[in-house]
Motif scaffolding. Structure first.
Motif: not given
Lengths: 506, 506
Positions: A244-245, B36, A250, A247-248, B44-45, A227-232, B38-42, A285
């Protein structure tokens, strides 16, 4: 819940969230260091990393955490907790006790030594100088022996180290499992060595445009359901995944100009790690049960995607044409089957990280046996090179020409990570066992892969493994999902079948 | 130093390093969100960001910090400190007292309101709905009025707010300075409006390849002396600069496909901020004196590089040919002088952030006067739109057709940043005054720029301004460097000379 119970529980969760916050910051600072932080900021950055890690550690071992865990462990309060909540307390308590047991100043000294030892190892590897590195490694082993006493000796001293990476795994079980595996893999590797069928693979080494490699990697990750909205996806010298969480999560890869498969398989590998972390249940989480349950189960996911899916015939039946579209000139004369054979060639080589799916396990078994000898059987550090070379001769039929290509090749020991290596082969075994069950529950799996429909695989793994996070132990997961405990025969069988065909063995 | 002194001092520095560590983490987490993540981690971030900011705040206002500052402020200990050390204590004490003075729960309520108010402002701007936003802005103003009482009223209530962004700046001084400036700029803007010479600028709006824009931006930053080993350039929606530490000062830019100068000037602008932070003396790192001394001096550096260097005739005499090489087709028919004229066209426009070098100051003066009316003269929030429109009519000769293009255009007020706007024009005035001195000390400056030798300029600014960090106040810096206090005539003169020529005014 009663009032005092609720208070304790809420404060416990609050501390957990705070610890996770520190971990998120530490992970981002580290990710950044490895993906492009400017070098003149590195010294200050290291201080910041140290400070934040220390704060997290202090919270984990704080008297308040100790008191909360005592309270929450009382039978009358345990009764009020859900199964999941009890697991959280159990996991936090385990971390607390481990961290508490080592005197702070000894741990501090160890940290300093380990950092120095890692940098000494780098030099030693470069200069092929085991003798120069030996005193550092000896000191690291002595520290670990001391820590084993603090942590508590399990069945054997080495069991204590294994448990750090693979909870509840024992020397007794691993000995059996590795014996059975070695008994089937060593002859298989020999037969392959003797086979006259060697896949052609020269076409993998040509010039491959980096941005085309990146495009193909992104495409494959998307196909897996990353899921690129939860990673890169970024670039780094050594590929890695970091959560990182939820939703993130990487990943990074590394592009070689003159070899096309390295980046593809590292994307599948790190993508497998990332799928796991992206799909842990949201409710876990920022609790002690977030993330993967063990290194072994984590590796099972990277290797399942990299090898069992990514090096399968069905996969390249579907995706070779996409690769060809990205590199039409390079692959004009290559067909999907030749490509499949090329990415599955087996070679008895000296270096673990370059090893194929089969011999990789032999590299690991060698390290496992040597670690056991170090911690349980009185092997001295100075004798490591000799033992190393003997075992390579015995299991792989080759002899390292020097220590840089032998005992000095891996970073793990220099940093004190004894007990870690087993995870890699455990990962392979778990993966094969999961695959066996998945095949019976998704009978048309090969057809799905050939159709480019990988999502049912991701969904099955999410339902069976990913979403549980650390709420089950590795042994619980493998038993629940496959109906039996860890069984190395699935891996042996998978490898035998695969290579019999490729190498046309009798 | 005596023993107890040494202990106090060391602990003080240790706390400062820890606070800086938190700030570095917060800045990296924020940078990452804007470049950059990812938006799903925002979500929690955001929690993690809040947690780390709170920890830094707690340290800054801790009883231990209070006690240390008390000790270190005692005359017998102050005597033992160097001038620089005393400044550190002074600066930390100022922050401590400001932060301590506001009751924690009121500050917490304010933070929640400000976040909500910012998001309400976004909607209000989109929907042209000042009435919907008014209650939030009214509550924000009321909070700031309350805080002014906690912080202590200076000459006037609004003086207290000004001092937050520009230490020691007063309404009395700013009134004089802005009056003198306005008296010269309003007629100048009118003459330009009436001039029949309007530079042609249509060629700035063509299609410009993003990667070529990026290459040119990197080239210009390198020319300025921006150190890429202590920074990096990324993309974000709104360009910004952020200093994580002296060795890691990052900038971002934003590329428009159909306009070439936006990214160039934003790189020069953010590059100016970054040069400042990269060149603060290493000994100030991780102390209360790290970073720029005020928003006004910071803006002086961004604007000096963006406008006084970057929009000068000499600059484009040298660099237009490089721009042309990056975009040969687009600029085949354009010469350097036409380009210079095009990037210096003046227009009475409604939007501050799109304004030219001249009218920009009028946008600021309007906001300054209105803020003063709000805090010192009883202007009510509900009357802001009317006053706004009147002032735009008076100073710029134009009337906003609606509040979105008028009083709702800026984010600052919604987040409570009253007193900030003045920094922008202060930056312009400081910059012109620095330039005047620099020209007398580097007489061949234009020739250097025409030669593409910008490094002597960077070096001069480093020696005179950058390396001091916060160890001098803005007033001390401007006096030491230029030999006189802030004088708006330098900016007026610079603008008059520049535009007289461009617009061929009498």
């Amino acid at each position: 819940m009663e009032t005092s119970m609720t208070d304790h529980w809420e404060r416990f969760q609050e501390l957990n969230r705070k610890i996770s916050g520190y971990e998120e910051a530490v992970n981002l600072l580290s990710w950044d260091l490895r993906t492009g932080a400017p070098k003149k900021g590195m010294d200050t950055r290291s201080e910041t990393l140290g400070m934040l890690s220390t704060e997290a550690f202090k919270l984990q071992t704080s008297p308040e955490m100790g008191k909360l865990l005592d309270e929450l462990s009382k039978p009358e309060l345990q009764e009020l907790l859900s199964d999941l909540d009890r697991r959280m307390v159990h996991e936090a308590r385990k971390q607390y006790e481990l961290n508490q047991s080592v005197p702070a100043e000894r741990f501090q000294e160890y940290t300093v030594l380990a950092a120095k030892s890692e940098s000494m190892w780098e030099d030693a590897k470069k200069d092929n100088d085991f003798t120069g590195f030996e005193p550092f490694l000896t000191a690291i082993v002595a520290f670990k022996q001391e820590f084993i006493d603090y942590w508590g000796v399990k069945d054997t001293r080495y069991d204590t180290l294994l448990d750090m990476y693979e909870p509840d795994m024992t020397v007794k079980e691993l000995d059996q499992v590795f014996d059975r595996l070695r008994a089937r893999l060593v002859p298989l590797a020999q037969k392959i060595e003797e086979s006259s069928h060697k896949p052609e693979s020269g076409f993998l080494n040509q010039l491959f445009d980096k941005s085309q490699q990146e495009k193909f990697g992104l495409f494959i990750l998307e196909q897996m359901g990353y899921d690129f909205e939860a990673g890169r996806l970024d670039e780094s010298v050594h590929p890695f995944a970091t959560g990182l969480n939820t939703g993130d999560v990487r990943i990074t890869t590394h592009y070689l100009q003159d070899e096309v498969t390295s980046a593809v398989f590292s994307s599948l590998h790190e993508g497998g790690h990332a799928l796991y972390e992206q799909n842990v249940a949201k409710e876990l989480e920022r609790t002690p049960l977030a993330g993967g349950t063990s290194m072994g189960i984590h590796e099972s996911q990277s290797r399942l995607w990299e090898n069992m899916i990514g090096r399968s015939r069905s996969f390249w039946k579907r995706y070779f044409r996409d690769l060809q579209q990205h590199f039409p000139e390079q692959f004009a004369q290559v067909d999907e089957h030749s490509f499949y054979l090329a990415v599955n060639r087996v070679e008895n080589s000296l270096i673990r990280i370059e090893a194929d799916e089969l011999t990789y396990n032999l590299h690991i078994i060698i390290r496992y046996e040597m670690e056991k000898m170090l911690f349980n059987e009185g092997l001295e550090v100075k004798d490591l090179p000799e033992v190393w070379n003997e075992k390579y001769k015995e299991y792989l039929g080759i002899m390292p020409p020097n220590d840089s290509l032998g005992v000095l090749q891996d970073v793990h020991w220099s940093g004190g990570d004894f007990g870690y290596f087993a995870s890699y082969s455990l990962g392979n075994m778990y993966a094969a066992q999961f695959m066996n069950t998945m095949r019976s529950e998704i009978p048309d799996m090969d057809a799905l892969i050939e159709d480019g429909n990988l999502i049912p695989i991701k969904k099955w793994l999410t339902d069976k493994v990913y979403r549980y996070g650390k709420s089950e132990t590795p042994a619980e997961i493998i038993l629940r999902v496959t109906g039996e405990p860890l069984n190395p025969d699935y891996l042996a069988e998978y490898l035998e079948n695969k290579y019999k065909e490729i190498y046309q063995l009798s």
